[in-house]
Structure formats: structure tokens, C-alpha cells
Design a protein around this motif. Structure first.
Motif, PDB file in Angstrom:
ATOM      1  N   SER A  57       0.851  -1.177   0.000  1.00 33.74           N
ATOM      2  CA  SER A  57       0.000   0.000   0.000  1.00 33.74           C
ATOM      3  C   SER A  57       0.891   1.232   0.000  1.00 33.74           C
ATOM      4  O   SER A  57       1.961   1.229   0.603  1.00 33.74           O
ATOM      5  CB  SER A  57      -0.932   0.013   1.204  1.00 33.74           C
ATOM      6  OG  SER A  57      -0.202   0.093   2.414  1.00 33.74           O
ATOM      7  N   MET A  58       0.467   2.267  -0.697  1.00 33.19           N
ATOM      8  CA  MET A  58       1.258   3.487  -0.805  1.00 33.19           C
ATOM      9  C   MET A  58       0.566   4.628  -0.088  1.00 33.19           C
ATOM     10  O   MET A  58      -0.536   5.017  -0.469  1.00 33.19           O
ATOM     11  CB  MET A  58       1.496   3.860  -2.273  1.00 33.19           C
ATOM     12  CG  MET A  58       2.769   3.303  -2.842  1.00 33.19           C
ATOM     13  SD  MET A  58       3.462   4.175  -4.286  1.00 33.19           S
ATOM     14  CE  MET A  58       2.044   4.838  -5.100  1.00 33.19           C
ATOM     15  N   TYR A  59       1.201   5.135   0.928  1.00 29.40           N
ATOM     16  CA  TYR A  59       0.771   6.357   1.582  1.00 29.40           C
ATOM     17  C   TYR A  59       1.817   7.417   1.267  1.00 29.40           C
ATOM     18  O   TYR A  59       2.061   7.698   0.108  1.00 29.40           O
ATOM     19  CB  TYR A  59       0.575   6.108   3.073  1.00 29.40           C
ATOM     20  CG  TYR A  59      -0.523   5.096   3.354  1.00 29.40           C
ATOM     21  CD1 TYR A  59      -1.865   5.469   3.299  1.00 29.40           C
ATOM     22  CD2 TYR A  59      -0.225   3.769   3.644  1.00 29.40           C
ATOM     23  CE1 TYR A  59      -2.868   4.548   3.539  1.00 29.40           C
ATOM     24  CE2 TYR A  59      -1.229   2.849   3.887  1.00 29.40           C
ATOM     25  CZ  TYR A  59      -2.553   3.237   3.834  1.00 29.40           C
ATOM     26  OH  TYR A  59      -3.558   2.328   4.066  1.00 29.40           O
ATOM     27  N   ARG A  60       2.425   8.001   2.283  1.00 38.12           N
ATOM     28  CA  ARG A  60       3.516   8.933   2.029  1.00 38.12           C
ATOM     29  C   ARG A  60       4.782   8.147   1.672  1.00 38.12           C
ATOM     30  O   ARG A  60       5.201   7.256   2.412  1.00 38.12           O
ATOM     31  CB  ARG A  60       3.779   9.808   3.244  1.00 38.12           C
ATOM     32  CG  ARG A  60       4.777  10.932   2.997  1.00 38.12           C
ATOM     33  CD  ARG A  60       5.167  11.622   4.299  1.00 38.12           C
ATOM     34  NE  ARG A  60       4.038  12.253   4.952  1.00 38.12           N
ATOM     35  CZ  ARG A  60       3.679  13.533   4.794  1.00 38.12           C
ATOM     36  NH1 ARG A  60       4.385  14.332   3.999  1.00 38.12           N
ATOM     37  NH2 ARG A  60       2.618  14.016   5.440  1.00 38.12           N
ATOM     38  N   THR A 118       2.992  12.834  -0.544  1.00 38.27           N
ATOM     39  CA  THR A 118       1.814  12.203   0.018  1.00 38.27           C
ATOM     40  C   THR A 118       0.994  11.537  -1.070  1.00 38.27           C
ATOM     41  O   THR A 118       1.246  11.696  -2.266  1.00 38.27           O
ATOM     42  CB  THR A 118       0.938  13.228   0.750  1.00 38.27           C
ATOM     43  OG1 THR A 118       0.375  14.144  -0.201  1.00 38.27           O
ATOM     44  CG2 THR A 118       1.737  13.997   1.790  1.00 38.27           C
ATOM     45  N   ARG A 119      -0.013  10.786  -0.634  1.00 40.86           N
ATOM     46  CA  ARG A 119      -0.914  10.153  -1.577  1.00 40.86           C
ATOM     47  C   ARG A 119      -1.563  11.175  -2.500  1.00 40.86           C
ATOM     48  O   ARG A 119      -1.784  10.903  -3.687  1.00 40.86           O
ATOM     49  CB  ARG A 119      -1.985   9.368  -0.818  1.00 40.86           C
ATOM     50  CG  ARG A 119      -3.042   8.698  -1.683  1.00 40.86           C
ATOM     51  CD  ARG A 119      -2.451   7.617  -2.559  1.00 40.86           C
ATOM     52  NE  ARG A 119      -3.472   6.910  -3.331  1.00 40.86           N
ATOM     53  CZ  ARG A 119      -4.029   7.370  -4.452  1.00 40.86           C
ATOM     54  NH1 ARG A 119      -3.665   8.544  -4.938  1.00 40.86           N
ATOM     55  NH2 ARG A 119      -4.935   6.649  -5.094  1.00 40.86           N
ATOM     56  N   SER A 163       8.762   4.067   2.567  1.00 34.94           N
ATOM     57  CA  SER A 163       7.711   4.853   3.185  1.00 34.94           C
ATOM     58  C   SER A 163       8.304   6.021   3.960  1.00 34.94           C
ATOM     59  O   SER A 163       9.426   5.957   4.463  1.00 34.94           O
ATOM     60  CB  SER A 163       6.864   3.984   4.105  1.00 34.94           C
ATOM     61  OG  SER A 163       7.663   3.425   5.133  1.00 34.94           O
ATOM     62  N   ASP A 192       9.840  13.723  -0.043  1.00 36.12           N
ATOM     63  CA  ASP A 192       8.711  12.833   0.176  1.00 36.12           C
ATOM     64  C   ASP A 192       7.468  13.398  -0.483  1.00 36.12           C
ATOM     65  O   ASP A 192       7.399  14.590  -0.801  1.00 36.12           O
ATOM     66  CB  ASP A 192       8.472  12.538   1.665  1.00 36.12           C
ATOM     67  CG  ASP A 192       8.037  13.750   2.467  1.00 36.12           C
ATOM     68  OD1 ASP A 192       8.850  14.256   3.268  1.00 36.12           O
ATOM     69  OD2 ASP A 192       6.866  14.182   2.315  1.00 36.12           O
ATOM     70  N   ASN A 218       1.934   2.322  -9.307  1.00 36.59           N
ATOM     71  CA  ASN A 218       2.685   2.032  -8.083  1.00 36.59           C
ATOM     72  C   ASN A 218       4.153   2.423  -8.229  1.00 36.59           C
ATOM     73  O   ASN A 218       5.057   1.662  -7.870  1.00 36.59           O
ATOM     74  CB  ASN A 218       2.569   0.553  -7.708  1.00 36.59           C
ATOM     75  CG  ASN A 218       1.164   0.158  -7.309  1.00 36.59           C
ATOM     76  OD1 ASN A 218       0.417   0.967  -6.755  1.00 36.59           O
ATOM     77  ND2 ASN A 218       0.804  -1.089  -7.574  1.00 36.59           N
ATOM     78  N   ASN A 255       0.191   6.753  -9.001  1.00 37.58           N
ATOM     79  CA  ASN A 255      -0.435   5.771  -8.124  1.00 37.58           C
ATOM     80  C   ASN A 255      -0.953   4.554  -8.889  1.00 37.58           C
ATOM     81  O   ASN A 255      -0.915   3.437  -8.377  1.00 37.58           O
ATOM     82  CB  ASN A 255      -1.572   6.421  -7.337  1.00 37.58           C
ATOM     83  CG  ASN A 255      -1.074   7.452  -6.347  1.00 37.58           C
ATOM     84  OD1 ASN A 255       0.015   7.323  -5.801  1.00 37.58           O
ATOM     85  ND2 ASN A 255      -1.876   8.481  -6.104  1.00 37.58           N
ATOM     86  N   PRO A 308       2.449   7.588   7.018  1.00 43.35           N
ATOM     87  CA  PRO A 308       2.200   8.101   8.372  1.00 43.35           C
ATOM     88  C   PRO A 308       2.567   7.135   9.496  1.00 43.35           C
ATOM     89  O   PRO A 308       2.475   7.505  10.667  1.00 43.35           O
ATOM     90  CB  PRO A 308       0.691   8.341   8.362  1.00 43.35           C
ATOM     91  CG  PRO A 308       0.155   7.264   7.479  1.00 43.35           C
ATOM     92  CD  PRO A 308       1.194   7.103   6.381  1.00 43.35           C
ATOM     93  N   TYR A 309       2.982   5.910   9.172  1.00 42.07           N
ATOM     94  CA  TYR A 309       3.261   4.909  10.194  1.00 42.07           C
ATOM     95  C   TYR A 309       4.737   4.818  10.562  1.00 42.07           C
ATOM     96  O   TYR A 309       5.116   3.978  11.380  1.00 42.07           O
ATOM     97  CB  TYR A 309       2.738   3.545   9.745  1.00 42.07           C
ATOM     98  CG  TYR A 309       1.259   3.569   9.455  1.00 42.07           C
ATOM     99  CD1 TYR A 309       0.340   3.677  10.492  1.00 42.07           C
ATOM    100  CD2 TYR A 309       0.782   3.504   8.151  1.00 42.07           C
ATOM    101  CE1 TYR A 309      -1.019   3.725  10.232  1.00 42.07           C
ATOM    102  CE2 TYR A 309      -0.572   3.549   7.888  1.00 42.07           C
ATOM    103  CZ  TYR A 309      -1.469   3.658   8.928  1.00 42.07           C
ATOM    104  OH  TYR A 309      -2.824   3.700   8.674  1.00 42.07           O
TER     105      TYR A 309
END
Length: 118
Positions: free
Chosen positions: A30-33, A52-53, A97, A50, A76, A73, A100-101
Motif C-alpha cells: 500500500s502506498m501512503y507517504r 503524500t498520496r 515509506s 517525500d 505504483n 499511483n 504516516p506509520y
């Protein structure tokens, strides 16, 4: 497990340009930031850009105005356009990444070597 494959590096002269690509795949991807990192021998890995989505970007002061991060996106894929390269940009460049995690939550890929030299 997510796989990250960087490509596009090479040897360029000062003032030259390169475009790096990062292709992500895997059953749990999965792609977030997402971010681009770089590491020179004997030095700490640093985050240089960096995105963001939704496409908001941030850059380290050392690359502002010279580098541009983007993403597709649907494919990917994350890109890093590098212009006006100087010898201080020499490093192995990685994608991973950037939130946000946490930073670098996926396994690191092999990276792609960027060497700026005359």
C-alpha cells in the motif's frame, strides 16, 4: 511482502540530470507517504524528498529547487527528477515509506547508485 526496486542511477558530470524510478509490488503493498532517501559510505541515511498520496511534497534544504518528486499511483511508481547535480549528491538512493506509520517501514531495496564526477 513489499518489494521496492530502484532504477535510473548512473555516472553523470556536475550540472547533469538523472531521473530515478521506484517500482513497488507485493501482496501486502500500500502506498501512503513515500520518500526518497540517500546514503553515502560512512554517512547516515537521510530523507531528501517525500510525497503524500495526494501529491503534496517536501524537500530537504540541500535539494530544494533542484530535485522534484512525483508519483503515479496507478503504476505504483515514484519518481525523482534530479537536476543541477553536484558531487555532494553522490550516494546510493533508496525509496521507502515516509509516513504516516513511520520512516522506512518496508524492507529496503538494493538502491541505485548516483555518482556525480568530472
Amino acid at each position: 511482502q513489499v518489494q521496492l526496486v530502484e532504477s535510473g542511477g548512473g555516472l553523470v558530470q556536475p550540472g547533469g540530470s538523472l531521473r530515478l524510478s521506484c517500482a513497488a509490488s507485493g501482496s501486502s503493498f500500500s502506498m501512503y507517504r513515500m520518500g526518497w532517501y540517500r546514503q553515502a559510505p560512512g554517512k547516515q541515511r537521510e530523507l531528501v524528498a517525500d510525497i503524500t498520496r495526494g501529491g503534496s511534497t517536501n524537500y530537504a534544504d540541500s535539494v530544494k529547487g533542484r530535485f522534484s518528486i512525483s508519483r503515479d499511483n496507478a503504476k505504483n511508481t515514484v519518481y525523482l527528477q534530479m537536476n543541477s547535480l553536484n558531487p555532494e549528491d553522490t550516494a546510493v538512493y533508496y525509496c521507502n515509506s515516509a509516513g504516516p506509520y513511520g520512516l522506512g517501514t518496508n524492507d529496503w531495496g538494493q538502491g541505485t547508485q548516483v555518482t556525480v564526477s568530472s
